[in-house]
Motif scaffolding. Structure first.
Motif, short mmCIF file in Angstrom:
data_model
loop_
_atom_site.label_atom_id
_atom_site.label_comp_id
_atom_site.label_asym_id
_atom_site.label_seq_id
_atom_site.Cartn_x
_atom_site.Cartn_y
_atom_site.Cartn_z
N UNK A 179 1.10 -1.16 0.39
CA UNK A 179 0.67 0.09 -0.17
C UNK A 179 0.73 1.01 -0.24
N UNK A 180 1.78 1.48 1.13
CA UNK A 180 2.73 2.21 0.34
C UNK A 180 3.66 2.63 -0.33
N UNK A 181 3.95 1.65 -1.10
CA UNK A 181 4.63 1.60 -2.37
C UNK A 181 3.44 1.95 -4.24
N UNK A 182 2.29 2.06 -2.90
CA UNK A 182 0.91 2.37 -4.12
C UNK A 182 0.73 0.93 -5.03
N UNK A 183 0.94 -0.15 -4.64
CA UNK A 183 0.20 -0.94 -5.66
C UNK A 183 -0.69 -1.61 -5.12
N UNK A 184 -1.41 -2.66 -6.09
CA UNK A 184 -2.43 -3.28 -5.24
C UNK A 184 -2.18 -4.70 -5.03
#
Length: 336
Positions: free
Chosen positions: A201-206
């Motif tokens: 989530x912090x990396x902007x990933x699904x």
């Protein structure tokens, strides 16, 4: 003052348990093989918190190394043993079964033999809620049969309980198995959902959400786990005077043998767990809903009445609070 041998001392539960034992004045000898199942740098960082303590001693050792354990016992003379070393992970056991045989079966019998030969006052070892396998009646009770494991990992943990009972019966070695229910918190394992979800989530990933997000787990906060572990360690298993061999209770016996659930007794739907992570991060996750993975249980929930009766303790940290503490640790640790 006790000398406690802690196996898996560089692990998640192991590090926290060592810290609590040291804080109360025990001498702790920690062993770990620092394997590469997940990033050894995290294990080294956990150890770095323990090594400065004057009453802590660490030795890199693999419990599957049969000659090494008796030699270690002769040198350090432990009064009690807390056995947390194991090859963990349900899904990994499908692809790497021999790792579980070596660590969880051969390693455990090596430890039992060392405890018998020494001997020690009490052996407390990590079992798992996974032993309940195909059971669907909730909450899980120690009185339930656990004859239908659905992963090799679970089968090895049930085997540990059977092996422990044998040594308790034959050699009067007090043993207590603790069935952990999805332990989480600061310094947690990277293969666990909380770590993976937070990182993604912090990396902007699904994030991949198995069981369509409807899996249920009895998430148990690390501080609760350690409190329960230490209370059990301080109360060696005894024979059950009410044990009936014609209607045997699976969690106790005529030998000094006990098995307890240690869980939060507050089952949480996976999607609600994710919501707690999102709230702590202040970020909405992008989710990919997937079917249940092979070996995964659809729901777990712990009946903790036996543990409460035995040591006067029941876990109770709310998931929202525990998740928030993990997220704070994660941000601080990886920012550094």
């Amino acid at each position: 003052m006790n000398t406690v041998l802690v196996t898996g001392a560089a692990g998640f539960i192991g590090m926290h348990a060592c810290a609590r034992l040291l804080a109360r004045g025990d001498t702790v000898v920690g062993i770990d093989n620092l394997n590469t199942y997940y990033d050894p740098a995290l294990k080294e960082a956990r150890l770095a918190r323990l090594l400065p303590h004057p009453n802590f001693r660490f030795e890199r050792l693999d419990i599957a190394d049969r000659p090494a354990l008796p030699e270690l016992f002769a040198r350090v003379r432990p009064t009690r043993v807390l056995h947390l070393a194991a090859q963990a992970g349900v899904r990994y056991s499908i692809d790497q079964p021999h790792a579980y045989v070596d660590a969880n079966l051969a390693g455990f019998v090596n430890l039992l033999e060392a405890c018998r030969a020494w001997p020690v006052e009490h052996l407390v070892y990590a079992s798992s809620s996974s032993v309940y396998g195909g059971n669907t009646r909730l909450p899980f009770s120690e009185a339930d049969a656990v004859d239908h494991p659905i992963s090799l990992y679970a089968a090895t943990k049930k085997s540990n309980e059977l092996m422990a009972h044998t040594y308790s019966h034959l050699f009067q070695l007090p043993t207590t198995g603790l069935r952990f229910f999805t332990v989480y918190g600061p310094w947690g394992r990277p293969d666990m959902a909380l770590f993976q979800f937070t990182q993604a989530i912090l990396a902007g990933q699904t994030i991949d959400v198995y069981g369509q997000g409807q899996l249920v787990r009895d998430f148990t906060y690390i501080d609760d786990i350690v409190e329960g572990v230490l209370r059990v360690l301080d109360k060696p298993a005894t024979p059950d005077p009410a044990f009936d061999p014609q209607a045997p209770h699976p969690g106790r016996g005529q030998a000094p043998y006990r098995v307890f659930n240690i869980g939060n007794n507050q089952p949480t739907v996976l999607m609600d767990y994710i919501a707690a992570i999102e709230a702590a991060l202040g970020v909405q996750a992008s989710k990919r809903l997937l079917p249940v993975q092979p070996g995964d249980m659809t729901a777990t929930a712990a009946d903790t009445r036996a543990l409460a009766e035995w040591v006067g303790f029941a876990p109770g940290t709310p998931v929202s609070e525990g998740v928030a503490r993990f997220v704070q640790w994660f941000k601080e640790f990886y920012a550094a």
